[in-house]
Design a protein around this motif. Structure first.
Motif, short mmCIF file in Angstrom:
data_model
loop_
_atom_site.label_atom_id
_atom_site.label_comp_id
_atom_site.label_asym_id
_atom_site.label_seq_id
_atom_site.Cartn_x
_atom_site.Cartn_y
_atom_site.Cartn_z
N SER A 16 0.83 -1.20 0.00
CA SER A 16 0.00 0.00 0.00
C SER A 16 0.87 1.25 0.00
N GLY A 17 0.26 2.40 -0.30
CA GLY A 17 0.96 3.68 -0.28
C GLY A 17 1.63 3.96 1.05
N PRO A 18 0.92 3.79 2.18
CA PRO A 18 1.58 4.04 3.47
C PRO A 18 2.76 3.11 3.72
N GLU A 19 2.67 1.85 3.29
CA GLU A 19 3.80 0.92 3.46
C GLU A 19 4.99 1.37 2.62
N LEU A 20 4.72 1.78 1.39
CA LEU A 20 5.79 2.27 0.51
C LEU A 20 6.44 3.52 1.09
N LEU A 21 5.62 4.41 1.65
CA LEU A 21 6.14 5.63 2.24
C LEU A 21 7.09 5.31 3.39
N VAL A 106 15.58 2.66 -8.26
CA VAL A 106 14.44 2.99 -7.40
C VAL A 106 13.28 2.05 -7.69
N ALA A 107 13.08 1.69 -8.95
CA ALA A 107 12.01 0.75 -9.31
C ALA A 107 12.26 -0.63 -8.68
N ARG A 108 13.51 -1.03 -8.58
CA ARG A 108 13.83 -2.30 -7.91
C ARG A 108 13.57 -2.18 -6.40
N PHE A 109 13.89 -1.03 -5.83
CA PHE A 109 13.72 -0.82 -4.39
C PHE A 109 12.25 -0.69 -4.02
N LEU A 110 11.47 0.01 -4.84
CA LEU A 110 10.04 0.23 -4.61
C LEU A 110 9.24 -0.21 -5.84
N PRO A 111 9.16 -1.51 -6.11
CA PRO A 111 8.53 -1.97 -7.35
C PRO A 111 7.05 -1.60 -7.49
N ASP A 112 6.39 -1.30 -6.39
CA ASP A 112 4.97 -0.98 -6.45
C ASP A 112 4.70 0.51 -6.63
N ALA A 113 5.74 1.33 -6.62
CA ALA A 113 5.57 2.78 -6.80
C ALA A 113 5.53 3.10 -8.30
N GLU A 114 4.66 4.03 -8.66
CA GLU A 114 4.53 4.46 -10.05
C GLU A 114 5.07 5.88 -10.16
N GLY A 134 1.92 10.81 1.40
CA GLY A 134 3.21 11.40 1.11
C GLY A 134 3.63 11.16 -0.33
N TRP A 135 4.86 11.56 -0.64
CA TRP A 135 5.37 11.38 -1.99
C TRP A 135 6.89 11.48 -2.02
N ILE A 136 7.45 11.00 -3.12
CA ILE A 136 8.89 11.05 -3.38
C ILE A 136 9.10 11.96 -4.57
N THR A 137 10.18 12.73 -4.56
CA THR A 137 10.58 13.54 -5.71
C THR A 137 12.06 13.32 -5.97
N LEU A 138 12.40 13.03 -7.22
CA LEU A 138 13.78 12.92 -7.67
C LEU A 138 14.00 14.05 -8.66
N ARG A 139 15.10 14.80 -8.49
CA ARG A 139 15.40 15.91 -9.40
C ARG A 139 16.68 15.60 -10.16
N PHE A 140 16.62 15.84 -11.47
CA PHE A 140 17.75 15.60 -12.35
C PHE A 140 18.10 16.89 -13.08
N ASP A 141 19.39 17.11 -13.35
CA ASP A 141 19.80 18.32 -14.06
C ASP A 141 19.58 18.15 -15.57
N HIS A 142 19.95 19.17 -16.34
CA HIS A 142 19.71 19.14 -17.78
C HIS A 142 20.53 18.07 -18.50
N ASN A 143 21.54 17.51 -17.82
CA ASN A 143 22.32 16.40 -18.38
C ASN A 143 21.81 15.04 -17.93
N GLY A 144 20.73 15.03 -17.14
CA GLY A 144 20.16 13.78 -16.67
C GLY A 144 20.85 13.18 -15.46
N ARG A 145 21.68 13.97 -14.76
CA ARG A 145 22.32 13.49 -13.53
C ARG A 145 21.47 13.87 -12.32
N ILE A 146 21.40 12.97 -11.37
CA ILE A 146 20.60 13.23 -10.18
C ILE A 146 21.20 14.38 -9.38
N ARG A 147 20.34 15.27 -8.91
CA ARG A 147 20.75 16.40 -8.07
C ARG A 147 20.13 16.31 -6.69
#
Length: 157
Positions: A16-21, A106-114, A134-147
């Protein structure tokens, strides 16, 4: 036999969402959301910030920032520098830094998250997933590297 079938079916049920959170936020640190300000092992990021705004940020030894709103832990975040190659436990990212690799980890770590990704003003991308309140946010720069990676407990403002 019936018991084995039930166990097999339960093993396939998505979390569930709360479990994933909970799984996501614990990958940032063991200090749970809802903890009151003053948790051991945290150092204030900006001295005097709490008194002025009622918002406080503390960092732990792993560079995870813990944001307290009205005395309660509601956000955890980590910033990645361009030269940062140390493995990160956050969301199972490990040593991945390129957008495709990070999202795969991240998909391997949280396979049920979309996750949904969208462009942001600086030319980069923001990818997010709602997890219960809740929610997760991942930010990437213009070169596609995680910030940065961030997990929010709920909408608190």
């Amino acid at each position: 036999m019936l018991g084995l079938i039930v166990v097999a079916l339960l093993a396939q049920d998505p979390r569930s969402g709360p479990e994933l959170l909970m799984v996501a936020e614990r990958s940032f640190s063991d200090i749970p959301f809802g903890t009151r300000e003053g948790a051991p092992g945290l150092a204030m990021v900006i001295e005097g910030q709490c008194q002025e705004w009622g918002e406080c940020s503390y960092a732990d030894a792993n560079r995870v920032e813990h944001y307290f709103w009205d005395g309660e832990l509601v956000v955890k975040s980590v910033a990645f520098t361009a030269s940062d190659t140390r493995p990160s436990a956050v969301l199972g990212i490990g040593s991945a830094r390129e957008m495709g690799e990070v999202l795969a980890q991240v998909a391997r770590f949280l396979p049920d998250a979309e996750f949904e990704c969208r462009p942001v003003r600086d030319g980069g991308q923001a990818c997010g997933s709602t997890l219960g309140e809740g929610w997760i946010t991942l930010r990437f720069d213009h070169n596609g590297r995680i910030r940065g990676a961030r997990v929010d407990a709920y909408h608190f403002t």
